[in-house]
Scaffold this active site. Structure first.
Site, mmCIF file in Angstrom:
data_model
loop_
_atom_site.group_PDB
_atom_site.id
_atom_site.type_symbol
_atom_site.label_atom_id
_atom_site.label_comp_id
_atom_site.label_asym_id
_atom_site.label_seq_id
_atom_site.Cartn_x
_atom_site.Cartn_y
_atom_site.Cartn_z
ATOM 1 N N SER A 1 100.905 117.355 -33.874
ATOM 2 C CA SER A 1 101.630 117.341 -32.600
ATOM 3 C C SER A 1 102.632 116.181 -32.568
ATOM 4 C CB SER A 1 100.662 117.271 -31.416
ATOM 5 O OG SER A 1 100.025 116.023 -31.350
ATOM 6 N N ASN A 15 102.727 103.875 -39.580
ATOM 7 C CA ASN A 15 101.602 104.726 -39.174
ATOM 8 C C ASN A 15 101.406 104.592 -37.673
ATOM 9 O OD1 ASN A 15 99.175 106.313 -39.499
ATOM 10 N ND2 ASN A 15 98.008 104.414 -39.271
ATOM 11 N N HIS A 27 98.306 104.703 -34.822
ATOM 12 C CA HIS A 27 96.843 104.655 -34.709
ATOM 13 C C HIS A 27 96.457 104.736 -33.232
ATOM 14 C CE1 HIS A 27 92.798 103.788 -36.096
ATOM 15 N NE2 HIS A 27 92.675 103.051 -35.011
HETATM 16 C C1 GRF Z 1 96.928 110.846 -33.618
HETATM 17 O O1 GRF Z 1 96.040 110.510 -32.611
HETATM 18 C C2 GRF Z 1 97.261 109.632 -34.439
HETATM 19 O O2 GRF Z 1 97.182 108.454 -33.729
HETATM 20 C C3 GRF Z 1 96.194 109.640 -35.492
HETATM 21 O O3 GRF Z 1 95.951 110.998 -35.756
HETATM 22 C C4 GRF Z 1 96.300 111.788 -34.622
HETATM 23 C C5 GRF Z 1 97.227 112.866 -35.093
HETATM 24 O O4 GRF Z 1 97.417 113.859 -34.137
HETATM 25 N N1 GRF Z 1 96.575 108.817 -36.610
HETATM 26 P P1 GRF Z 1 98.482 115.025 -34.392
HETATM 27 O O5 GRF Z 1 98.096 115.710 -35.709
HETATM 28 O O6 GRF Z 1 99.834 114.402 -34.472
HETATM 29 O O7 GRF Z 1 98.336 115.955 -33.239
#
Ligand code: GRF
Length: 193
Positions: free
Chosen positions: A14, A103, A105
């Site tokens: 997403s 990244n 997080h």
């Molecule tokens: C997000 O919460 C990000 O912080 C973490 O993984 C999740 C990825 O979500 N590292 P998406 O695949 O972008 O929906």
């Protein structure tokens, strides 16, 4: 020339979607490639929808060959974005893109980071500790999980009665709102270097 972004994602994507949406009409940058270690990841469908090429790789290719570095170099990638990518980035890739891998997080690092701290596990730990707030961290990537220099943090208050789903929702809202803008700002900065 437009700056070129490559996004690594292992799952839904997403965030990758929001980044592709954000840069779709940009004159300054574009998403040039989506990479995943998971052939079933929904992010591949999202890449197709935006007509962004994708590349699927396995552990051997990632850790034992220089194929990914070569691919990113051949495509003149300026910034590598990890958005829900769960593998540790190997040294040769870090060396090839110094200070150019970031990244996101889903916690306020350094709290609730490190190996094994991903997805719902982060929010469960935040709830179990009775934290008053949580948030997101966007940071440079180095050889350790979640320890690179912090570029951006946003937070929200945890209200009484907020459950796992609510925290997940609030985190995701912040991620979607801030990640594309932080990438844009970073690319602008890189331009002026
Ligand atoms: C997000 O919460 C990000 O912080 C973490 O993984 C999740 C990825 O979500 N590292 P998406 O695949 O972008 O929906």
């Amino acid at each position: 020339m437009k700056k070129r972004i490559a996004i690594f994602a292992s799952g839904s994507g997403s965030n990758a979607q929001k980044i592709m949406e954000h840069f779709k009409r940009s004159n300054d940058a574009e998403v040039a490639l989506i990479l995943t270690n998971n052939p079933d990841a929904y992010v591949l469908q999202r890449a197709d929808n935006f007509e962004v090429p994708s590349h699927i790789f396995d552990r051997k290719e990632f850790y034992e060959t220089d194929k990914i570095v070569q691919l990113l170099k051949n495509l003149n990638i300026d910034l590598v974005v990890l958005a829900g990518f769960l593998w540790l980035v190997p040294q040769p890739l870090l060396k090839a893109f110094p200070n150019k891998i970031i990244n996101i997080h889903p916690s306020l690092l350094p709290k609730y980071g490190g190996k094994g701290m991903y997805g719902e596990k982060v929010h469960q730990a935040v709830l179990a500790d009775g934290e008053q707030e949580s948030g997101i961290t966007i940071h440079f990537v180095n050889e350790a999980f979640d320890e690179g220099e912090i570029i951006h943090q946003s937070k929200f208050k945890i209200e009484k009665g907020d459950d796992l789903e609510m925290i997940k929702f609030k985190v995701q809202q912040l991620e979607h709102q801030h990640f594309p803008k932080v990438i844009e700002a970073l690319l602008k900065k890189m331009k002026s270097l």
